[in-house]
Design a protein around this motif. Structure first.
Motif, PDB file in Angstrom:
ATOM      1  N   ALA A  54     -42.253   6.750 -37.717  1.00  0.00           N
ATOM      2  CA  ALA A  54     -41.637   5.450 -37.979  1.00  0.00           C
ATOM      3  C   ALA A  54     -42.096   4.969 -39.349  1.00  0.00           C
ATOM      4  CB  ALA A  54     -42.022   4.426 -36.912  1.00  0.00           C
TER       5      ALA A  54
ATOM      6  N   ASP B  65     -41.252   1.612 -42.573  1.00  0.00           N
ATOM      7  CA  ASP B  65     -40.467   0.509 -43.113  1.00  0.00           C
ATOM      8  C   ASP B  65     -40.598   0.564 -44.629  1.00  0.00           C
ATOM      9  OD1 ASP B  65     -39.137  -1.810 -43.757  1.00  0.00           O
ATOM     10  OD2 ASP B  65     -39.993  -2.957 -42.075  1.00  0.00           O
TER      11      ASP B  65
ATOM     12  N   ARG C 259     -37.851  -5.655 -38.014  1.00  0.00           N
ATOM     13  CA  ARG C 259     -38.789  -4.848 -37.230  1.00  0.00           C
ATOM     14  C   ARG C 259     -40.141  -5.533 -37.050  1.00  0.00           C
ATOM     15  NH1 ARG C 259     -38.187   1.441 -38.749  1.00  0.00           N
ATOM     16  NH2 ARG C 259     -38.925   1.577 -36.595  1.00  0.00           N
TER      17      ARG C 259
ATOM     18  N   GLU D 173     -42.887  -2.443 -32.337  1.00  0.00           N
ATOM     19  CA  GLU D 173     -42.960  -1.261 -31.485  1.00  0.00           C
ATOM     20  C   GLU D 173     -44.406  -0.973 -31.083  1.00  0.00           C
ATOM     21  OE1 GLU D 173     -41.137   1.938 -33.647  1.00  0.00           O
ATOM     22  OE2 GLU D 173     -39.495   0.657 -34.333  1.00  0.00           O
TER      23      GLU D 173
ATOM     24  N   GLN E 125     -45.983   3.258 -42.948  1.00  0.00           N
ATOM     25  CA  GLN E 125     -45.545   4.378 -42.116  1.00  0.00           C
ATOM     26  C   GLN E 125     -46.520   4.625 -40.977  1.00  0.00           C
ATOM     27  OE1 GLN E 125     -45.548   8.246 -44.033  1.00  0.00           O
ATOM     28  NE2 GLN E 125     -47.007   7.545 -45.597  1.00  0.00           N
TER      29      GLN E 125
END
Length: 251
Positions: A34, A36, A44, A77, A246
């Protein structure tokens, strides 16, 4: 001026190659799962800001946080398994809205593996620091208290327990080491931060590593570590810029 600053930062970022992860033991590999890139807003993330004057944007590859008071920004998350969080951070002078704290460098902080006492996701709070005292979590404060401390804490849900740290002079708690250039924020100097959370093994009982650039500043080998939960950036009366966020897993 802004363009020149961005270009100068590129030469200062200390990248950690994906292959250089001794804690991720073969035949497993460290893989991005994952990220951004901070080009499409804050969808998110969940923001908790104590003061409505806080300004948080994610555009042009930069998460920009300017706040006069307490602020937490939660990655939506949950994280679990053997993982690493990496990002590049830059501390800038706190905004004028911070009043007597304007211009200071302070508080590149973070929560991780946070869960409520019943195992649920962290519930929304006001952004005031004391509001998190009931949240079981790990916490690192890098350049906190106006750049005079760097501390690793474990929040039990009842107390904020100091595990280890660095501090200046009279504010040092028992067992803390003196601050060094490696434990302070430096204006205009970007630094790659890495947090590692992993299941301890007989060969390597360390379950927590916290790194800034090439310096591993915290490690833990607790008997009952917390190995899953939520991550947040935490700060107060500060200006921070974050890039290249990340999450990687060893699998």
């Amino acid at each position: 001026m802004a363009t020149a600053l961005r270009l100068s930062l590129c030469g200062l970022i200390l990248a950690l190659p994906l292959t250089a992860a001794a804690w991720c033991e073969a035949p497993k590999k460290l893989e991005p799962v994952a990220a951004d890139d901070f080009r499409t807003g804050l969808a998110r993330w969940r923001l908790e800001a104590e003061d409505a004057r806080a300004v948080v944007t994610a555009e042009g590859g930069v998460l920009d946080i300017a706040t006069p008071a307490g602020l937490s920004l939660w990655w939506r998350e949950p994280l679990s398994g053997d993982y690493a969080i990496r990002f590049t951070a830059l501390a800038l002078p706190a905004p004028a809205s911070a009043g007597p704290h304007a211009g200071r460098l302070s508080d590149l902080n973070m929560f991780w593996n946070a869960l409520e006492a019943d195992g649920s996701a962290p519930y929304p709070r006001s952004g005031k620091f004391a509001g998190y005292d009931t949240l079981p979590t790990y916490y690192a404060g890098f350049g906190a208290n106006a750049n005079t401390t760097m501390r690793l804490r474990w929040y039990t849900g009842i107390e904020r327990r100091l595990l280890t740290g660095y501090a200046d002079g009279a504010i040092a708690e028992p067992g803390e080491q003196p601050m060094t250039p490696q434990t302070r924020l430096h204006a205009g100097q970007a630094l790659t931060v890495e947090i590692i959370s992993r299941q301890p093994t007989a060969a390597d009982p360390v379950h927590l590593r916290w790194r800034a650039g090439s310096n591993e500043l915290f490690t833990r080998s607790d008997p009952n570590p917390r190995l899953h939960g939520y991550f947040a950036f935490r700060t107060t009366a500060s200006r921070l810029q974050i890039r290249d966020f990340q999450i990687l897993q060893c699998r």
